[in-house]
Design a protein around this motif. Sequence first.
Motif, PDB file in Angstrom:
ATOM      1  N   PRO A 199       0.829  -1.221   0.000  1.00  0.00           N
ATOM      2  CA  PRO A 199       0.000   0.000   0.000  1.00  0.00           C
ATOM      3  C   PRO A 199       0.852   1.255   0.000  1.00  0.00           C
ATOM      4  O   PRO A 199       1.954   1.288   0.555  1.00  0.00           O
ATOM      5  CB  PRO A 199      -0.817  -0.132   1.287  1.00  0.00           C
ATOM      6  CG  PRO A 199      -0.048  -1.073   2.154  1.00  0.00           C
ATOM      7  CD  PRO A 199       0.642  -2.022   1.224  1.00  0.00           C
ATOM      8  N   PHE A 200       0.314   2.298  -0.629  1.00  0.00           N
ATOM      9  CA  PHE A 200       1.015   3.570  -0.717  1.00  0.00           C
ATOM     10  C   PHE A 200       0.109   4.644  -0.118  1.00  0.00           C
ATOM     11  O   PHE A 200      -0.971   4.929  -0.631  1.00  0.00           O
ATOM     12  CB  PHE A 200       1.342   3.895  -2.173  1.00  0.00           C
ATOM     13  CG  PHE A 200       1.972   5.252  -2.361  1.00  0.00           C
ATOM     14  CD1 PHE A 200       3.166   5.566  -1.742  1.00  0.00           C
ATOM     15  CD2 PHE A 200       1.361   6.213  -3.160  1.00  0.00           C
ATOM     16  CE1 PHE A 200       3.752   6.811  -1.910  1.00  0.00           C
ATOM     17  CE2 PHE A 200       1.947   7.459  -3.349  1.00  0.00           C
ATOM     18  CZ  PHE A 200       3.143   7.763  -2.719  1.00  0.00           C
ATOM     19  N   ASP A 201       0.531   5.199   0.996  1.00  0.00           N
ATOM     20  CA  ASP A 201      -0.250   6.227   1.678  1.00  0.00           C
ATOM     21  C   ASP A 201       0.666   7.412   1.964  1.00  0.00           C
ATOM     22  O   ASP A 201       1.260   7.513   3.036  1.00  0.00           O
ATOM     23  CB  ASP A 201      -0.843   5.666   2.980  1.00  0.00           C
ATOM     24  CG  ASP A 201      -1.790   6.653   3.638  1.00  0.00           C
ATOM     25  OD1 ASP A 201      -2.230   7.602   2.956  1.00  0.00           O
ATOM     26  OD2 ASP A 201      -2.096   6.482   4.830  1.00  0.00           O
ATOM     27  N   PRO A 202       0.804   8.308   1.000  1.00  0.00           N
ATOM     28  CA  PRO A 202       1.737   9.418   1.177  1.00  0.00           C
ATOM     29  C   PRO A 202       1.301  10.365   2.297  1.00  0.00           C
ATOM     30  O   PRO A 202       0.111  10.472   2.623  1.00  0.00           O
ATOM     31  CB  PRO A 202       1.696  10.124  -0.187  1.00  0.00           C
ATOM     32  CG  PRO A 202       0.364   9.767  -0.759  1.00  0.00           C
ATOM     33  CD  PRO A 202       0.083   8.383  -0.280  1.00  0.00           C
ATOM     34  N   VAL A 203       2.254  11.022   2.867  1.00  0.00           N
ATOM     35  CA  VAL A 203       1.987  11.977   3.950  1.00  0.00           C
ATOM     36  C   VAL A 203       1.276  13.202   3.382  1.00  0.00           C
ATOM     37  O   VAL A 203       1.679  13.761   2.359  1.00  0.00           O
ATOM     38  CB  VAL A 203       3.310  12.399   4.631  1.00  0.00           C
ATOM     39  CG1 VAL A 203       3.046  13.470   5.680  1.00  0.00           C
ATOM     40  CG2 VAL A 203       3.991  11.186   5.255  1.00  0.00           C
ATOM     41  N   ARG A 204       0.199  13.592   4.051  1.00  0.00           N
ATOM     42  CA  ARG A 204      -0.520  14.809   3.671  1.00  0.00           C
ATOM     43  C   ARG A 204      -0.027  15.950   4.551  1.00  0.00           C
ATOM     44  O   ARG A 204      -0.189  15.928   5.775  1.00  0.00           O
ATOM     45  CB  ARG A 204      -2.028  14.609   3.819  1.00  0.00           C
ATOM     46  CG  ARG A 204      -2.578  13.538   2.879  1.00  0.00           C
ATOM     47  CD  ARG A 204      -4.049  13.277   3.124  1.00  0.00           C
ATOM     48  NE  ARG A 204      -4.510  12.194   2.257  1.00  0.00           N
ATOM     49  CZ  ARG A 204      -5.041  12.379   1.050  1.00  0.00           C
ATOM     50  NH1 ARG A 204      -5.186  13.608   0.577  1.00  0.00           N
ATOM     51  NH2 ARG A 204      -5.416  11.346   0.322  1.00  0.00           N
ATOM     52  N   ARG A 205       0.538  16.938   3.895  1.00  0.00           N
ATOM     53  CA  ARG A 205       1.105  18.054   4.647  1.00  0.00           C
ATOM     54  C   ARG A 205       0.012  19.080   4.976  1.00  0.00           C
ATOM     55  O   ARG A 205      -0.980  19.206   4.254  1.00  0.00           O
ATOM     56  CB  ARG A 205       2.226  18.705   3.847  1.00  0.00           C
ATOM     57  CG  ARG A 205       3.391  17.752   3.566  1.00  0.00           C
ATOM     58  CD  ARG A 205       4.656  18.531   3.317  1.00  0.00           C
ATOM     59  NE  ARG A 205       4.658  19.193   2.014  1.00  0.00           N
ATOM     60  CZ  ARG A 205       5.517  20.151   1.664  1.00  0.00           C
ATOM     61  NH1 ARG A 205       6.417  20.567   2.544  1.00  0.00           N
ATOM     62  NH2 ARG A 205       5.472  20.685   0.458  1.00  0.00           N
ATOM     63  N   PRO A 206       0.199  19.823   6.057  1.00  0.00           N
ATOM     64  CA  PRO A 206      -0.820  20.821   6.432  1.00  0.00           C
ATOM     65  C   PRO A 206      -0.913  21.945   5.392  1.00  0.00           C
ATOM     66  O   PRO A 206       0.083  22.336   4.783  1.00  0.00           O
ATOM     67  CB  PRO A 206      -0.328  21.349   7.781  1.00  0.00           C
ATOM     68  CG  PRO A 206       1.140  21.033   7.813  1.00  0.00           C
ATOM     69  CD  PRO A 206       1.309  19.773   7.038  1.00  0.00           C
ATOM     70  N   ILE A 207      -2.129  22.440   5.211  1.00  0.00           N
ATOM     71  CA  ILE A 207      -2.381  23.534   4.280  1.00  0.00           C
ATOM     72  C   ILE A 207      -2.129  24.862   4.990  1.00  0.00           C
ATOM     73  O   ILE A 207      -2.710  25.139   6.053  1.00  0.00           O
ATOM     74  CB  ILE A 207      -3.837  23.497   3.767  1.00  0.00           C
ATOM     75  CG1 ILE A 207      -4.112  22.185   3.026  1.00  0.00           C
ATOM     76  CG2 ILE A 207      -4.139  24.700   2.904  1.00  0.00           C
ATOM     77  CD1 ILE A 207      -3.438  22.080   1.696  1.00  0.00           C
ATOM     78  N   VAL A 208      -1.255  25.661   4.415  1.00  0.00           N
ATOM     79  CA  VAL A 208      -0.965  26.997   4.946  1.00  0.00           C
ATOM     80  C   VAL A 208      -1.100  27.986   3.799  1.00  0.00           C
ATOM     81  O   VAL A 208      -0.369  27.896   2.801  1.00  0.00           O
ATOM     82  CB  VAL A 208       0.456  27.076   5.553  1.00  0.00           C
ATOM     83  CG1 VAL A 208       0.714  28.487   6.073  1.00  0.00           C
ATOM     84  CG2 VAL A 208       0.631  26.048   6.658  1.00  0.00           C
ATOM     85  N   ARG A 209      -2.026  28.914   3.929  1.00  0.00           N
ATOM     86  CA  ARG A 209      -2.289  29.834   2.829  1.00  0.00           C
ATOM     87  C   ARG A 209      -1.048  30.665   2.520  1.00  0.00           C
ATOM     88  O   ARG A 209      -0.405  31.228   3.402  1.00  0.00           O
ATOM     89  CB  ARG A 209      -3.461  30.743   3.179  1.00  0.00           C
ATOM     90  CG  ARG A 209      -3.866  31.678   2.047  1.00  0.00           C
ATOM     91  CD  ARG A 209      -5.147  32.400   2.371  1.00  0.00           C
ATOM     92  NE  ARG A 209      -6.261  31.463   2.498  1.00  0.00           N
ATOM     93  CZ  ARG A 209      -7.515  31.837   2.746  1.00  0.00           C
ATOM     94  NH1 ARG A 209      -7.804  33.121   2.919  1.00  0.00           N
ATOM     95  NH2 ARG A 209      -8.472  30.930   2.837  1.00  0.00           N
ATOM     96  N   GLY A 210      -0.693  30.705   1.215  1.00  0.00           N
ATOM     97  CA  GLY A 210       0.465  31.477   0.786  1.00  0.00           C
ATOM     98  C   GLY A 210       0.387  31.798  -0.688  1.00  0.00           C
ATOM     99  O   GLY A 210      -0.529  31.357  -1.398  1.00  0.00           O
ATOM    100  N   ASP A 211       1.362  32.572  -1.172  1.00  0.00           N
ATOM    101  CA  ASP A 211       1.362  32.976  -2.585  1.00  0.00           C
ATOM    102  C   ASP A 211       2.560  32.440  -3.353  1.00  0.00           C
ATOM    103  O   ASP A 211       2.780  32.810  -4.507  1.00  0.00           O
ATOM    104  CB  ASP A 211       1.310  34.500  -2.710  1.00  0.00           C
ATOM    105  CG  ASP A 211       2.491  35.187  -2.012  1.00  0.00           C
ATOM    106  OD1 ASP A 211       3.412  34.481  -1.538  1.00  0.00           O
ATOM    107  OD2 ASP A 211       2.485  36.428  -1.931  1.00  0.00           O
ATOM    108  N   GLY A 212       3.361  31.582  -2.707  1.00  0.00           N
ATOM    109  CA  GLY A 212       4.476  30.954  -3.401  1.00  0.00           C
ATOM    110  C   GLY A 212       5.696  31.821  -3.585  1.00  0.00           C
ATOM    111  O   GLY A 212       6.621  31.429  -4.320  1.00  0.00           O
TER     112      GLY A 212
END
Length: 652
Positions: free
Chosen positions: A572-585
């Motif tokens: 099985p492949f269950d990649p880590v989901r990183r937290p969403i932080v609003r930004g503009d890159g």
Amino acid sequence: MRIAIDTGGTFTDCVYFQDGKLQVLKLFSTPSDPGQAVLEALRRVEAQGEVLVRHGTTVGTNAMIERKGARVAFVTTAGFEDTIAIGRQARARLYDWFQPAPDCLAPAHLRFGIEERVSAEGEVLLAPGDKNVQRLAERIRTSDAGAVAISLLFSFANPINEQAVAAALAEIGIPVSISHRVLPEFREYERASTVVANAYLSRIVGDYMKKLAGDVDREFHGRLDVMQSSGGTIPARLAAEEPVRTMLSGPAGGVMGAYRMARLAGFDRIIGFDMGGTSTDVCLVDSERGGPQLTSEAVISDVPIGVPMLDIHTAGAGGGSLARFDAGGMLRVGPESAGASPGPICFGRGEQVTVTDANLILGRLDSESFLGGAVSLDRERALAYMEKARGSIASVEEFAAGILRLVETSMEKAIRVISVERGYDPRDFTLVAFGGGGPLHACSLAHALRIPRVLVPALPGALSAVGILLADAVRDYSRTVMLGAHADLGDVFAELEARGRTEFEAEQLSGLSLRSLDLRYQGQGYELNVPFGPNVLDAFHDLHRLRYGFAKEEHEVEVVNVRVRMVASSQPFDPVRRPIVRGDGQQALTGHRPVFFHGEPHYTPVYNRTALVPGDSFSGPAIITEYSSATILPPGDTLRVDALDNLMIEVH
């Protein structure tokens, strides 16, 4: 250590797990000996421990296209020797009276008939005598045949005659392909064509697989598995015996990779768009209808292939596709390709203009960061050659823009084939772009087809290898039965499943059985595949209505083929989901440069994808660069990064 290696026309992609994360390595392919690039990739990633190598290969496809397979002796029931050349008499160009007949893989002097007969019901009407069989074996032994294909009439109903002939011919010492093993289904021409193709590839693919498997075992103490066209892996030993199952090995990995990544991102209905160096492969996946769809009606290089394959449509449009002017002065692009050698002009060796050169001239590729700086693109060289080749076109930029318009038109047509022409509306799907060139052109295609959303997954330039890495072990079995829809099929399913379990146990695998049926209305010439279950008839009527616009629910339905797919799930492949932080890159911004959109240069920001974080969002124009590809975000479209580091583009 599990490693997937996908050999393409230009690059060989290697994907593996390191510290729980997917890593990618790209090397130039070695067309003269593809195994050399595979071994070099293993050396560079320092493969060690219990090594399992999963391989997607183009050896079989290239041998078929270039007609470099074995000389095949075709053995069939006496009187039917030339059916393999006659075929269906279908004309690719209906009104072209001068089109040549497709080349037959079994030449006339190597077509042999034997006196025998089995009825359509499986009754032996005439057994092949020992003298006839020995006489046949001697004729083939003294011929110039390098492989044998056996396809006797109705052997799918009763293989006993075919088994007797195969046993005698096995003593000759050349590969023997047998239709009741490769494809025990009706339609004599398609069955014969498939088994002949298998024999044709048996030497070149078989020798390649055996040598590579030996090299992997000797140098890395590892095992080699091979990706099938149907979306699952088989051991190299089986791939060597039935190479016809590997014809779409690499593209199948792309389909499975796109499907897996899209499901993780929350999308069940996708159009996969894989643009590589030589061609573009597109597929449609509707999870509401069972996920990736299989077909048994593929035609590869004018040869019908009846084994299950993922339903992939290919267009001769890739980054290496050559641009030229025809005799009438019209600009053409593809299907010819520069390949890995000499490659595009900007790679330093080629001298003919390609799609990659056009993208570079229009500012869509970074000459310094391509493949992490491992390959430096020579813009001045490309500019000089394109200046000479542009003919009457006003400027090099217009020449380059024309090349991209033509290649995108070709790719748009390919997507229409697998969507609009099959009853699907592209506006209901997400376009998943991958391959080295997919993200460069995805938004343009989405605008043209009114697809609302583009998904560019992580590692897009090596997603085919990712799909191979994550693929399940799969075996497909089938049998033609020609029974009514309410017939008891339990014994047929049980027999096919018993064979599958036996083969899985030999490889220390355990898996599930997926049952399906090929159904048609009585009197029809072709059938549709639907999952077996209590509502199988309703599913068939619904699918028929979607595909053809009508259904006849009052009509008798016939079961043509019974199918079993044995599946042993991969790790099985269950990649880590990183937290969403609003930004503009802004932290990923590396600079600006002029990029042409719709014939006009735009001062465009360039972002490094590895520095983007989940929650970053910005509008185009923009370029997002990474190791294996680059994504073009046109003016007005909006990009955001999701928790899995996918690029989600809303097309406006």
